[in-house]
Design an enzyme around this catalytic site. Structure first.
Site, PDB file in Angstrom:
ATOM      1  N   CYS A   1     -61.243  20.600 -18.519  1.00 34.80           N
ATOM      2  CA  CYS A   1     -61.716  20.574 -17.190  1.00 34.80           C
ATOM      3  C   CYS A   1     -62.836  19.586 -17.264  1.00 34.80           C
ATOM      4  O   CYS A   1     -63.983  20.000 -18.038  1.00 34.80           O
ATOM      5  CB  CYS A   1     -61.983  21.847 -16.663  1.00 34.80           C
ATOM      6  SG  CYS A   1     -62.752  21.660 -14.947  1.00 34.80           S
TER       7      CYS A   1
ATOM      8  N   GLU B   1     -57.967  16.462 -12.997  1.00 37.42           N
ATOM      9  CA  GLU B   1     -57.315  16.288 -14.157  1.00 37.42           C
ATOM     10  C   GLU B   1     -56.531  14.948 -14.414  1.00 37.42           C
ATOM     11  O   GLU B   1     -56.053  14.567 -13.454  1.00 37.42           O
ATOM     12  CB  GLU B   1     -56.413  17.317 -14.581  1.00 37.42           C
ATOM     13  CG  GLU B   1     -56.051  17.607 -16.118  1.00 37.42           C
ATOM     14  CD  GLU B   1     -57.059  17.600 -17.013  1.00 37.42           C
ATOM     15  OE1 GLU B   1     -57.677  16.620 -17.257  1.00 37.42           O
ATOM     16  OE2 GLU B   1     -57.382  18.640 -17.313  1.00 37.42           O
TER      17      GLU B   1
END
Length: 359
Positions: free
Chosen positions: A2, A140
């Site tokens: 992340c 992402e």
């Protein structure tokens, strides 16, 4: 993995979106109604740094994090209460000396597999410094395809919403009905030489399950239920083993591809979280930028013309040489014998027959 998140709510809106079920139920018309509680916003000094809502939050930014109120109070009624504390993304080791920005470690994410073996994370975990990082979604980049980092496809990942709610369009939802994405993390408290504190955190990740393995080989530990939230936050009554058991792969996620403008962490535009097909196309340059762009194009055009002329010159010289050497051109042959200066163009040269030439 992340590396970027999105949270556009101000502090009051964050508290509204983070309401949680109360343990006290009330009876209303023969039905049991569960009340909700609003967490407290605890604004720590954090060396003067403050939370700023943003469509593109990056490591070292300050973001709201949920922790147990028991970290700040020993009262029994605080055991299950929640507090929202702004913290810096990227844990600062409590044992670090000197400038907090120069500890030299990458602490944005904490690998669950190595948590108990890490000098950095084992201490905070054993001390019960468990937290929940909240956001509207995280970005992402797809790493399962071969591509340069700048060419990887980027996605916004978020939890499913009600049918009328579009997470990228704030006109379709309010803090009261949006579902924030909640990620398990660890936090620590660092102090400078003056005793001022900086709260910071790291997001826990593990190997991606099938739901995200097509995009990236790592994923954050997402807490989908209130039971998972309670088990992770309640360090007073939930053992380490039980808390770790609450960290399991998410079963339901949504995502959409976003524009490459999110690649630059300095870009905080509301275009960052929109689906790619809805993101605005880059505008044509205006003002000074347009003038500079125009001059650049004109300069390139001039260079092309110079290059073209340079390529034509050898051909012109070749044609001229052909004319000079051609025996069929009397003007060229006589030019070498002509006097350098002629008084009149009417001078007649008397020629004699070839057979009368005497040597």
């Amino acid at each position: 993995m992340c590396g970027r998140t999105c949270l556009t709510l101000d502090p009051d809106q964050v508290l509204c979106a983070c309401k949680y079920p109360s343990r006290n139920n009330i009876k209303v018309e023969e039905q049991i109604k569960q009340e909700s509680e609003t967490p407290e916003w605890r604004a720590e000094f954090n060396l003067g740094r403050r939370y700023q809502p943003s469509y593109n939050i990056a490591p070292t930014d300050i973001t709201p994090v949920i922790v147990s109120a028991a970290h700040f109070s020993e009262a029994d009624d605080q055991q299950n209460a929640r507090v929202v504390v702004p913290m810096m993304w990227g844990m600062i080791p409590s044992w670090h000396k000197g400038d907090y920005r120069k500890h030299g470690l990458t602490t944005n994410n904490c690998r669950l597999e190595h948590l108990m073996d890490s000098k950095l994370y084992r201490g905070p975990f054993k001390r019960g410094q468990r937290c929940v990082v909240i956001c509207e979604g995280f970005y992402e980049w797809q790493t399962t395809k071969s591509a340069k980092p700048s060419e990887r496809e980027a996605y916004l990942v978020y939890v499913p919403q009600e049918s009328e709610v579009k997470i990228y369009d704030k006109n379709t939802w309010s803090p009261a009905n949006v579902k924030l994405l909640r990620m398990a993390g660890l936090f620590d408290v660092w102090q400078d030489e003056s005793g001022d504190k900086m709260y910071s955190y790291s997001i826990i990740t593990f190997q991606s399950s099938e739901i995200m393995s097509w995009m990236h080989y790592r994923m954050p530990a997402i807490l989908e239920t209130e039971q998972q939230m309670n088990d992770w936050l309640n360090f007073k009554h939930v053992s380490d083993a039980q808390a770790l058991a609450a960290l399991r792969p998410a079963t339901s996620l949504k995502w959409h591809r976003v524009a490459k403008c999110v690649n630059n962490s300095r870009n905080k535009s509301d275009e960052c979280n929109k689906p790619l097909e809805l993101a605005a196309k880059p505008e044509k340059p205006k003002g000074m930028l347009a003038w500079l762009t125009g001059n650049k194009s004109q300069h390139q055009h001039q260079q092309d013309n110079v290059k073209s002329s340079a390529e034509e010159q050898p051909q012109q010289k070749a044609n001229l040489n052909t004319i000079k050497r051609s025996p069929s051109s009397p003007h060229v042959q006589n030019a070498a014998k002509r006097p350098r200066c002629e008084k009149s163009a009417d001078i007649k040269v008397k020629s004699e027959p070839t057979d009368s030439v005497q040597l």
